[in-house]
Design a protein around this motif. Sequence first.
Motif, PDB file in Angstrom:
ATOM      1  N   GLU A 162       0.836  -1.198   0.000  1.00 13.53           N
ATOM      2  CA  GLU A 162       0.000   0.000   0.000  1.00 13.53           C
ATOM      3  C   GLU A 162       0.874   1.253   0.000  1.00 13.53           C
ATOM      4  OE1 GLU A 162      -3.163   0.474  -0.257  1.00 13.53           O
ATOM      5  OE2 GLU A 162      -4.011  -1.542   0.013  1.00 13.53           O
ATOM      6  N   GLY A 163       0.548   2.179  -0.883  1.00 10.07           N
ATOM      7  CA  GLY A 163       1.306   3.425  -0.951  1.00 10.07           C
ATOM      8  C   GLY A 163       1.119   4.309   0.263  1.00 10.07           C
ATOM      9  N   THR A 164       0.088   4.031   1.067  1.00 13.80           N
ATOM     10  CA  THR A 164      -0.153   4.817   2.285  1.00 13.80           C
ATOM     11  C   THR A 164       0.448   4.172   3.527  1.00 13.80           C
ATOM     12  OG1 THR A 164      -2.300   3.711   2.479  1.00 13.80           O
ATOM     13  CG2 THR A 164      -2.269   5.871   1.412  1.00 13.80           C
ATOM     14  N   ASP A 165       1.149   3.063   3.362  1.00 15.31           N
ATOM     15  CA  ASP A 165       1.767   2.365   4.488  1.00 15.31           C
ATOM     16  C   ASP A 165       3.032   3.120   4.911  1.00 15.31           C
ATOM     17  OD1 ASP A 165       3.209   0.664   6.183  1.00 15.31           O
ATOM     18  OD2 ASP A 165       2.512  -1.148   5.163  1.00 15.31           O
ATOM     19  N   ILE A 166       2.935   3.840   6.030  1.00 18.15           N
ATOM     20  CA  ILE A 166       4.052   4.682   6.472  1.00 18.15           C
ATOM     21  C   ILE A 166       5.294   3.852   6.744  1.00 18.15           C
ATOM     22  CG2 ILE A 166       4.859   6.230   8.306  1.00 18.15           C
ATOM     23  CD1 ILE A 166       2.069   7.316   8.555  1.00 18.15           C
ATOM     24  N   ASP A 167       5.118   2.680   7.343  1.00 15.61           N
ATOM     25  CA  ASP A 167       6.272   1.819   7.634  1.00 15.61           C
ATOM     26  C   ASP A 167       6.968   1.386   6.341  1.00 15.61           C
ATOM     27  OD1 ASP A 167       5.839   1.974  10.349  1.00 15.61           O
ATOM     28  OD2 ASP A 167       4.564   0.182  10.402  1.00 15.61           O
ATOM     29  N   LEU A 168       6.165   1.021   5.333  1.00 12.91           N
ATOM     30  CA  LEU A 168       6.738   0.608   4.057  1.00 12.91           C
ATOM     31  C   LEU A 168       7.470   1.767   3.389  1.00 12.91           C
ATOM     32  CD1 LEU A 168       7.112  -1.427   1.755  1.00 12.91           C
ATOM     33  CD2 LEU A 168       4.875  -0.726   0.869  1.00 12.91           C
ATOM     34  N   LEU A 169       6.860   2.944   3.395  1.00 18.70           N
ATOM     35  CA  LEU A 169       7.490   4.122   2.781  1.00 18.70           C
ATOM     36  C   LEU A 169       8.805   4.449   3.491  1.00 18.70           C
ATOM     37  CD1 LEU A 169       4.381   6.444   2.234  1.00 18.70           C
ATOM     38  CD2 LEU A 169       5.637   5.166   0.498  1.00 18.70           C
ATOM     39  N   THR A 170       8.794   4.349   4.792  1.00 22.09           N
ATOM     40  CA  THR A 170      10.006   4.652   5.562  1.00 22.09           C
ATOM     41  C   THR A 170      11.104   3.634   5.271  1.00 22.09           C
ATOM     42  OG1 THR A 170       8.644   5.594   7.330  1.00 22.09           O
ATOM     43  CG2 THR A 170      10.919   5.057   7.868  1.00 22.09           C
ATOM     44  N   GLU A 171      10.727   2.344   5.267  1.00 27.96           N
ATOM     45  CA  GLU A 171      11.699   1.281   4.997  1.00 27.96           C
ATOM     46  C   GLU A 171      12.321   1.421   3.616  1.00 27.96           C
ATOM     47  OE1 GLU A 171       9.670  -2.390   5.479  1.00 27.96           O
ATOM     48  OE2 GLU A 171       9.286  -2.109   7.630  1.00 27.96           O
ATOM     49  N   GLU A 172      11.526   1.882   2.662  1.00 28.43           N
ATOM     50  CA  GLU A 172      12.015   1.986   1.285  1.00 28.43           C
ATOM     51  C   GLU A 172      12.647   3.343   0.984  1.00 28.43           C
ATOM     52  OE1 GLU A 172      12.381  -0.564  -0.481  1.00 28.43           O
ATOM     53  OE2 GLU A 172      11.318  -1.818   0.963  1.00 28.43           O
ATOM     54  N   GLY A 173      12.845   4.131   2.017  1.00 30.38           N
ATOM     55  CA  GLY A 173      13.608   5.365   1.877  1.00 30.38           C
ATOM     56  C   GLY A 173      12.913   6.463   1.105  1.00 30.38           C
ATOM     57  N   VAL A 174      11.627   6.699   1.421  1.00 31.54           N
ATOM     58  CA  VAL A 174      10.901   7.744   0.709  1.00 31.54           C
ATOM     59  C   VAL A 174      11.571   9.105   0.872  1.00 31.54           C
ATOM     60  CG1 VAL A 174       9.307   8.176   2.630  1.00 31.54           C
ATOM     61  CG2 VAL A 174       8.620   8.765   0.303  1.00 31.54           C
ATOM     62  N   GLY A 175      12.138   9.351   2.064  1.00 28.63           N
ATOM     63  CA  GLY A 175      12.794  10.631   2.306  1.00 28.63           C
ATOM     64  C   GLY A 175      14.114  10.779   1.572  1.00 28.63           C
ATOM     65  N   GLU A 176      14.682   9.667   1.121  1.00 26.13           N
ATOM     66  CA  GLU A 176      15.955   9.712   0.393  1.00 26.13           C
ATOM     67  C   GLU A 176      15.759   9.812  -1.116  1.00 26.13           C
ATOM     68  OE1 GLU A 176      17.903   6.165   1.631  1.00 26.13           O
ATOM     69  OE2 GLU A 176      17.899   6.712   3.757  1.00 26.13           O
ATOM     70  N   ALA A 177      14.527   9.608  -1.576  1.00 26.16           N
ATOM     71  CA  ALA A 177      14.254   9.726  -3.011  1.00 26.16           C
ATOM     72  C   ALA A 177      14.315  11.197  -3.407  1.00 26.16           C
ATOM     73  CB  ALA A 177      12.888   9.144  -3.336  1.00 26.16           C
ATOM     74  N   ASP A 178      14.778  11.461  -4.628  1.00 26.30           N
ATOM     75  CA  ASP A 178      14.817  12.838  -5.125  1.00 26.30           C
ATOM     76  C   ASP A 178      13.431  13.319  -5.525  1.00 26.30           C
ATOM     77  OD1 ASP A 178      17.703  13.179  -4.986  1.00 26.30           O
ATOM     78  OD2 ASP A 178      17.786  11.706  -6.605  1.00 26.30           O
ATOM     79  N   ALA A 179      12.545  12.391  -5.847  1.00 30.01           N
ATOM     80  CA  ALA A 179      11.171  12.749  -6.210  1.00 30.01           C
ATOM     81  C   ALA A 179      10.265  11.551  -5.979  1.00 30.01           C
ATOM     82  CB  ALA A 179      11.090  13.202  -7.666  1.00 30.01           C
ATOM     83  N   VAL A 180       9.031  11.840  -5.581  1.00 31.09           N
ATOM     84  CA  VAL A 180       8.029  10.789  -5.364  1.00 31.09           C
ATOM     85  C   VAL A 180       6.868  11.042  -6.319  1.00 31.09           C
ATOM     86  CG1 VAL A 180       6.407   9.737  -3.740  1.00 31.09           C
ATOM     87  CG2 VAL A 180       8.669  10.465  -2.960  1.00 31.09           C
ATOM     88  N   MET A 181       6.514  10.017  -7.105  1.00 34.90           N
ATOM     89  CA  MET A 181       5.427  10.105  -8.079  1.00 34.90           C
ATOM     90  C   MET A 181       4.191   9.405  -7.528  1.00 34.90           C
ATOM     91  SD  MET A 181       7.032  11.497 -10.611  1.00 34.90           S
ATOM     92  CE  MET A 181       8.643  12.136 -10.168  1.00 34.90           C
ATOM     93  N   CYS A 182       3.089  10.129  -7.415  1.00 33.98           N
ATOM     94  CA  CYS A 182       1.835   9.555  -6.917  1.00 33.98           C
ATOM     95  C   CYS A 182       0.899   9.405  -8.114  1.00 33.98           C
ATOM     96  CB  CYS A 182       1.236  10.462  -5.855  1.00 33.98           C
ATOM     97  SG  CYS A 182       2.427  10.871  -4.543  1.00 33.98           S
ATOM     98  N   LEU A 183       0.819   8.195  -8.661  1.00 36.92           N
ATOM     99  CA  LEU A 183       0.209   7.991  -9.977  1.00 36.92           C
ATOM    100  C   LEU A 183      -0.907   6.962  -9.966  1.00 36.92           C
ATOM    101  CD1 LEU A 183       3.511   7.933 -12.101  1.00 36.92           C
ATOM    102  CD2 LEU A 183       2.044   9.902 -11.583  1.00 36.92           C
ATOM    103  N   THR A 184      -1.587   6.787  -8.830  1.00 37.97           N
ATOM    104  CA  THR A 184      -2.728   5.870  -8.823  1.00 37.97           C
ATOM    105  C   THR A 184      -3.906   6.537  -9.544  1.00 37.97           C
ATOM    106  OG1 THR A 184      -3.879   6.605  -6.804  1.00 37.97           O
ATOM    107  CG2 THR A 184      -1.938   5.190  -6.517  1.00 37.97           C
ATOM    108  N   ASP A 185      -4.999   5.800  -9.710  1.00 45.14           N
ATOM    109  CA  ASP A 185      -6.185   6.344 -10.382  1.00 45.14           C
ATOM    110  C   ASP A 185      -7.099   7.113  -9.434  1.00 45.14           C
ATOM    111  OD1 ASP A 185      -5.435   5.270 -12.825  1.00 45.14           O
ATOM    112  OD2 ASP A 185      -6.419   3.353 -12.419  1.00 45.14           O
TER     113      ASP A 185
END
Length: 450
Positions: free
Chosen positions: A279-302
């Motif tokens: 889930e894109g809203t899973d804070i734990d998953l986003l944190t584990e996958e380094g969302v803050g280290e990405a240069d850009a985040v694309m939110c492209l669901t429907d």
Amino acid sequence: MRVVIVGAGKVGYSLAQYLTQEEHEVIVIEQDDERRSIVQNTLDVMTIAGNGASPGMLLDPEIRKADLLIAVTDMDEVNMIACMAAKQAGIQRTIARVRNQEYAERDKVKFNEALGIDLTINPEMVTALEIKRILLTPAALDVEDFADERVRMIEVKIPSDSNLINIPLKSLKLPAQTLVAGILRNDRMLIPHGTDMILPNDCVFFVGEFSSVKKIEEHFTVRKSKVERVLIIGAGRIGRHLAIMLEKVGISVKVIDKDMERCQELAEILDEGLVLCGEGTDIDLLTEEGVGEADAVMCLTDDDKLNLLIALLAKHLGAPKTFVRVGRSDYISLMEKVGVDVVLSPRILTAGVILRQVRRSDVVSVSLLEGAKAEAMEIIVSASSPVSNKKLKDAKLPKNSLIGSVVRGDEIIIPNGDTVLKPEDRVIVFALPDTVHTVVRLFESKLGSK
């Protein structure tokens, strides 16, 4: 021009709206009673109930008189058959929305010719290409190129400590061959004059010679590092196209989607990119996958609201730049106000491509800016147009329009009132919606104009 639109979904409705504003004669064919009723009750167009791919429908005398048919239903096959039937009925030009890459990846020219389609448009591919272009210009919120990439326009947000603020534009020291074409302030687009000033947090549109605009990006905006890592939420058509494009230019890609089948399909296509099911809203998953280290985040669901939520979460977790895809263009301003950096509407991007086909051949390109609050157009000056061989100050351009650049052979000119427009010049025009029709008419050839 008489235009037939097959399909009254989001793209079809937007096209009908733009075309009626430009005083084209529009006929909309739609089977669904509710969709057809919305168009009929809100727009000044003729609506017909029926199947736009039916040869019998397209033999209607009112439809056969059309100059152009645009098929934008939700089904590729219906759109292609509608174009094929339209050509058989004598309609000169046809445009089809085609999303399936299996059709697009064939020998496109021969395939289209065989079906009688003059142009196919893939909204998701158009959106992915736009995202890529903006990503590769890190300081910009929007990027548009004109005249075979010799002229560039960028939109940047001006920080409060910028040395551009509170100075009359006529006194502003910008690189040669550049100017300020527009200012978005408090959700309102302005065509600036020499006495106007840039204020903190304005979104400013700079236009000019390509390398000079690059200097503005590098020296006059907030410094942004090169994009190396991108996190994409949503492995639908846009996410899939974008992931493949970014991987090809050497950007590290990570994709999250809750649909296992989509994830498996994309994982098989990517060479090095990582695809995760979650889930894109899973804070734990986003944190584990380094969302803050990405240069850009694309939110492209429907889902527009889900995209906004994910973008705000990503910002909260340290993401420096967020992109959001929206279906409803009226959400664009809201999303920008709450901190989303770049908001893109596939239907507005698609409409821009189609509008260039609807307008006369002298209009080379059309870009709808900030949810269609303004347009940037590249137009070739016709020898028989009202503006040909006239000084700009005598050309009677409407108030809310501005010519940002003139390309004459190998020369790029930032015009002033004494600049004379010559036949075959390519002009980059920035205009508000209420002036677009007048601007286009001024540049139309007097020969053969309808």
